[in-house]
Design a protein around this motif. Structure first.
Motif, short mmCIF file in Angstrom:
data_model
loop_
_atom_site.label_atom_id
_atom_site.label_comp_id
_atom_site.label_asym_id
_atom_site.label_seq_id
_atom_site.Cartn_x
_atom_site.Cartn_y
_atom_site.Cartn_z
N THR B 89 20.70 44.97 64.17
CA THR B 89 22.14 44.85 63.98
C THR B 89 22.63 43.75 64.91
N GLU B 91 24.79 43.69 67.28
CA GLU B 91 24.85 44.10 68.69
C GLU B 91 23.46 44.25 69.31
N ARG B 127 27.59 49.61 63.10
CA ARG B 127 26.36 50.12 63.71
C ARG B 127 25.19 50.23 62.74
N LYS B 128 25.47 50.20 61.45
CA LYS B 128 24.34 50.38 60.53
C LYS B 128 24.08 49.17 59.66
N LYS B 129 24.73 48.07 59.96
CA LYS B 129 24.55 46.90 59.12
C LYS B 129 23.60 45.91 59.81
#
Lengths: 493, 232
Positions: B89, B91, B127-129
């Protein structure tokens, strides 16, 4: 027709194919070898069946039901899936059915459909023809051809299904296991096979109707499956990663410092991408399969065979991961080389993961063989030590020569099973180096000497991994830097 | 800061780049323009030691880039999508890169705050991409920002304005100029957009068939001169 010429060009112009002359030659020799072997077998079929005794036709037919599932099994792994990059053609006036038909049509052109005939045709002419007459021979050949064709399309279907969901590797393995079970539960497959042969020879037209229907059904299922790939959004499946997502991600191995950072990146790489995940799924499937075979076989395999099985299974995961250990990161290798990195730790993280894979494979095998008692547990441990030590070194060293780009995220129907001569070679070294050393020392001295002869160098390599990673692997990795950087940009594996 | 002498690169005996002498000074924003195939990316790759120079050398600070790796500690770059680790991701990726240069997660998060406007709420907090699921423009933003968060003294960017929407292009110009003013970093930036590149650069070089044929101090007349060259 432009479309067809493109497909031909995409095959011929594959960079890897162009560059690697050695692989081409190796492949040619292998194909020639198979053709000659089967031809010799075919020409002497009368003599061979005569020597075996019994009715030669029944003798031949008794192999049928063994051969067909084995053929399907082999096809699932070795028969190249017909592939095409669909995207550029979507906007052109080409019928989808045309693409599907092409893919299926091309799948028929392969060695599995050719080689059996080198045996079947001589058999039909030499033995069947004088006995049964032309009509029956034609029916017999037609049924065999249909059976092979059915296998062909079934393998294509299974192959595509496996691409979607790697776990479906259990289908070919399950089928093999099923055949063995049937055989062991009091239905000898050879006898069934003879009856099956008699049924074909009786000239009953039922098979000539049902088999084409079965083939059509398989083709229909395959084209349904493929049609989903004709949409841009169908090419990426959204569901896939969710299951593995939570497992890793941010640095989970902080306490291992820099190595930990590389380690968690490497694990996310393995879990979040289709291709490495496909490889990882195979590891438990193969281990369970062999456990099943060994525990179900009536005659215990010899110690040598057991040793080979144990060695290859302990190293299977490490071998498959390790062959591409640097190539996995090829898509962002530029950035690795452009940024600050401590390459000793970078390699060490890979080494740890390699070792972990071997150990994880070792544990169930150790328990299993401890229970079976067909192989000395100390020997299994020695093999593990050798794998972690010497084999890891060999594979890390040779994988620096792998300069093909690995497409991790692009899920095109793409598959190069087969053109991997050098990978095959390394797999052989992986297995036969420890087995060879052990056998040599066992032969001249005793088994304990053999175990020590593989455990001690293994232990030395494990102990001094710091030294050889720094002094040999990292310099080699840097020497290959420019070549690999370039290869990773342009060549695909 | 970056000194290039007699740098040559050839593929199959065809010379694709030859630069006799080029010095990019400390704290300079050095713009690089040129048509497709002129050798811009080749030059940037040579500066980063990603391809082997057949002749000559690139010296960054006091280090020959092909000999030492010490220059990597203060250099950052974004050339193409191949620089992104696309199964992370955004982040995770920023934290990973930060970690490589010794920045803690909190430090990186703080730095990322400065790019909030540039990200336009589309990149952080998803958060999930995974990066591979982002659009081209957003990937470009992720890559550029990843090159700015490690306090580099030298920044190499290949066509950073590509795929960005107009707002982001304008924002990016400001980001780059501000970063240069604040840190005195040396920047080498290639672009096809003559307006953008002359807006931000102190000096613009025009590369053609592998050689630098114009090297202009950007004092107002550069844009006209470049436009004149390219329209001829």
């Amino acid at each position: 027709m432009n479309f067809y010429s493109h497909l031909w060009k995409s095959f011929i112009r594959n960079e890897r194919w162009r560059r690697n002359l050695l692989t081409k030659i190796l492949f040619g020799i292998l194909i020639l070898y198979f053709i000659i072997t089967f031809l010799v077998l075919g020409l002497n079929i009368g003599k061979i069946l005569g020597q075996l005794g019994g009715d030669p036709v029944d003798r031949f037919n008794s192999i049928l039901l063994w051969y067909l599932p084995a053929d399907l099994f082999m096809r699932c792994f070795l028969q190249p899936l017909p592939t095409i990059e669909v995207l550029p053609y979507l906007r052109l006036p080409i019928r989808r059915s045309q693409i599907v038909n092409y893919l299926l049509g091309r799948s028929v052109v392969n060695l599995f459909n050719l080689i059996p005939w080198f045996v079947i045709i001589p058999f039909s002419i030499q033995i069947l023809l004088p006995q049964s007459g032309t009509g029956i021979v034609v029916i017999y050949l037609a049924v065999i051809a249909l059976l092979l064709l059915f296998n062909n399309f079934l393998a294509v279907l299974i192959g595509f299904l496996i691409q979607k969901r790697p776990i479906l590797y259990v289908i070919p393995f399950g089928l093999q296991a099923f055949m063995i079970s049937v055989n062991n539960w009091g239905f000898p497959v050879s006898d069934l096979s003879v009856s099956f042969g008699k049924y074909i020879l009786a000239g009953n037209p039922v098979l000539l109707v049902t088999l084409p229907l079965a083939i059509l059904l398989t083709i229909y299922a395959t084209s349904r499956l493929l049609s989903r790939n004709f949409y841009i959004d169908g090419i990426q499946s959204k569901k896939e990663r969710k299951t593995f997502f939570a497992l890793i991600g941010e640095n989970q191995f902080k306490r291992f410092g820099e190595i930990g950072r590389y380690l968690s990146l490497e694990i996310s790489l393995l879990l979040r991408n289709k291709r490495p995940r496909q490889m990882m799924v195979m590891v438990p499937v193969i281990i369970i399969y062999f456990m099943f075979i060994i525990s179900n076989s009536k005659d215990p395999f010899g110690p040598f065979f057991n040793l080979i099985v144990v060695t290859s299974l302990i190293g299977y995961g490490a071998n498959n991961y390790g062959q591409f250990i640097f190539s996995w990161e090829s898509s962002y290798f530029d950035s690795i080389m452009a940024r600050k990195n401590n390459f000793a730790n970078y390699v060490k993280a890979k080494y740890y993961l390699l070792s972990a894979l071997s150990i994880l494979s070792f544990i169930p095998l150790f328990i299993f063989f401890g229970y079976m008692q067909t192989i000395d547990p100390y020997l299994i441990c020695s093999v593990l030590i050798f794998t972690i030590g010497v084999n890891s070194f060999i594979i890390l060293f040779f994988s620096t020569f792998n300069d093909g780009r690995m497409d991790l995220s692009k899920s095109r129907f793409f598959n190069y099973k087969g053109i991997k001569g050098n990978q095959f070679l390394i797999s052989l070294i992986f297995i036969f180096l420890p087995v060879g050393i052990f056998s040599l020392f066992k032969y001249y001295f005793n088994p304990i000497a053999g175990e020590l002869a593989i455990a001690i160098p293994g232990l030395l390599f494990v102990t001094f991994n710091n030294w050889w990673i720094k002094k040999i692997i990292v310099p080699q990795f840097k020497r290959r830097k420019y070549t690999n950087l370039e290869g990773y940009r342009y060549l695909s594996i | 800061m970056i000194t290039i002498t007699n740098l040559g690169k050839a593929y199959n005996q065809r010379i694709v780049l030859f630069i006799k002498e080029l010095e990019i000074k400390q704290s300079e924003i050095f713009g690089l323009v040129g048509n497709n195939g002129a050798g811009k990316t080749t030059l940037l790759r040579l500066i980063l030691d990603l391809i082997r120079a057949d002749k000559g050398a690139v010296v960054s600070g006091e280090f020959k880039v092909a000999r030492s790796e010490n220059w990597k500690a203060y250099t950052s770059s974004y050339l193409d999508e191949g620089f992104l680790i696309d199964f992370l991701t955004p982040e995770e990726y920023f934290h990973y890169i930060g970690d490589e240069y010794g920045f803690s997660k909190a430090e990186i998060d703080e730095k990322l705050q400065e790019f909030k406007v540039f990200f336009n709420g589309e990149i952080l907090g998803q958060r999930k991409k995974l990066i591979r699921e982002f659009s081209k423009g957003n990937k470009q933003k992720i890559g550029i920002v990843s090159a700015l968060i490690t306090d580099p003294k030298v920044i190499i960017l290949d066509e950073p304005f590509n795929s960005l929407d107009p707002t982001s292009q304008i924002l990016l110009k400001r980001i780059l100029v501000d970063y240069n003013k604040k840190t005195n970093a040396t920047m080498v930036i290639s672009s096809h957009d003559l307006n953008h590149i002359t807006d931000i650069s102190h000096r613009v070089a025009l590369i053609e068939k592998g050689s630098i044929i114009l090297d202009l101090q950007n004092d107002g007349s550069a844009l006209a001169e470049l436009e004149n060259y390219f329209s001829a």
